[in-house]
Design a protein around this motif. Structure first.
Motif, PDB file in Angstrom:
ATOM      1  N   LEU A  37       0.826  -1.200   0.000  1.00 50.09           N
ATOM      2  CA  LEU A  37       0.000   0.000   0.000  1.00 50.09           C
ATOM      3  C   LEU A  37       0.868   1.260   0.000  1.00 50.09           C
ATOM      4  O   LEU A  37       0.619   2.197  -0.748  1.00 50.09           O
ATOM      5  N   GLU A  38       1.890   1.264   0.839  1.00 42.41           N
ATOM      6  CA  GLU A  38       2.792   2.409   0.861  1.00 42.41           C
ATOM      7  C   GLU A  38       3.483   2.598  -0.483  1.00 42.41           C
ATOM      8  O   GLU A  38       3.617   3.726  -0.974  1.00 42.41           O
ATOM      9  N   GLU A  39       3.931   1.491  -1.073  1.00 44.67           N
ATOM     10  CA  GLU A  39       4.593   1.571  -2.378  1.00 44.67           C
ATOM     11  C   GLU A  39       3.636   2.104  -3.437  1.00 44.67           C
ATOM     12  O   GLU A  39       4.000   2.979  -4.238  1.00 44.67           O
ATOM     13  N   THR A  80      -8.406  12.229  -5.661  1.00 44.11           N
ATOM     14  CA  THR A  80      -9.609  11.672  -5.038  1.00 44.11           C
ATOM     15  C   THR A  80      -9.613  10.152  -5.154  1.00 44.11           C
ATOM     16  O   THR A  80      -9.912   9.440  -4.187  1.00 44.11           O
ATOM     17  N   ASP A  81      -9.262   9.648  -6.344  1.00 46.87           N
ATOM     18  CA  ASP A  81      -9.187   8.199  -6.535  1.00 46.87           C
ATOM     19  C   ASP A  81      -8.133   7.578  -5.620  1.00 46.87           C
ATOM     20  O   ASP A  81      -8.352   6.527  -5.027  1.00 46.87           O
ATOM     21  N   LEU A  82      -7.005   8.273  -5.522  1.00 42.50           N
ATOM     22  CA  LEU A  82      -5.929   7.780  -4.662  1.00 42.50           C
ATOM     23  C   LEU A  82      -6.367   7.755  -3.205  1.00 42.50           C
ATOM     24  O   LEU A  82      -6.138   6.780  -2.492  1.00 42.50           O
ATOM     25  N   ARG A  83      -6.997   8.843  -2.792  1.00 44.22           N
ATOM     26  CA  ARG A  83      -7.483   8.876  -1.409  1.00 44.22           C
ATOM     27  C   ARG A  83      -8.524   7.787  -1.171  1.00 44.22           C
ATOM     28  O   ARG A  83      -8.537   7.149  -0.118  1.00 44.22           O
ATOM     29  N   SER A  84      -9.369   7.613  -2.132  1.00 43.39           N
ATOM     30  CA  SER A  84     -10.388   6.559  -2.027  1.00 43.39           C
ATOM     31  C   SER A  84      -9.725   5.182  -1.948  1.00 43.39           C
ATOM     32  O   SER A  84     -10.097   4.347  -1.121  1.00 43.39           O
ATOM     33  N   GLU A  85      -8.743   4.934  -2.818  1.00 45.69           N
ATOM     34  CA  GLU A  85      -8.021   3.664  -2.804  1.00 45.69           C
ATOM     35  C   GLU A  85      -7.271   3.493  -1.481  1.00 45.69           C
ATOM     36  O   GLU A  85      -7.276   2.415  -0.890  1.00 45.69           O
TER      37      GLU A  85
END
Length: 161
Positions: free
Chosen positions: A93-95, A120-125
């Motif tokens: 997840l960090e990577e 937003t997609d990244l935050r959602s993921e």
């Protein structure tokens, strides 16, 4: 002469009574010896049975303790495996997050709306991944708690027995 005969008869009667008492004493002595012998045999038998029970109980207790120790080791190993899985997923997840952030930085000149959508997609993921991670941690904690409680109950049973 009559008195002599009476005395003689009295002495014979006394000797007969002494002989009867002597015979009764021998019978009582034989009965006591027989009872003592039977009691000794019963005692030896009881000691043997009790010793067998104690040995069996100790063997069962030792086996139960070994079983508990084995289960504790299995639980510890399972917990370590789960921790490794959780940390592996967390590292991924960090990577993924780091790569996404780098990607966004490189595309810095792109449209603002694209960046906001990607963020937003990244935050959602990221939120979804954190939720999954928390769910895995919760499942691991619950599973471990159940196993520990089961082991404690079995240990209490063994200790109580």
């Amino acid at each position: 002469r009559v008195q002599g005969e009476k005395m003689e008869e009295g002495l014979r009667s006394l000797r007969a009574a002494q002989d009867r008492q002597g015979a009764q004493m021998v019978d009582v002595k034989d009965t006591v010896h027989l009872s003592l012998k039977e009691q000794r045999e019963k005692t030896v038998s009881m000691e043997s049975r009790v010793q067998g029970d104690v040995t069996r109980n100790l063997t069962e207790e030792r086996a139960a303790r070994e079983s508990i120790v084995t289960r504790v080791r299995d639980c510890e190993e399972l917990m370590q495996q789960m921790e490794r899985k959780v940390w592996t997923k967390y590292t991924r997840l960090e990577e993924t997050t780091g790569k996404a952030v780098e990607s966004i930085k490189k595309e810095g000149n792109g449209a603002r709306s694209t960046q906001l959508a990607a963020t937003t997609d990244l935050r959602s993921e990221l939120y979804d991944q954190r939720q999954r991670l928390q769910a895995i941690e919760l499942q691991t904690d619950l599973k471990f708690s159940r196993e520990v409680n089961t082991l404690r109950m079995e240990h209490a049973k063994v200790e109580g027995a």
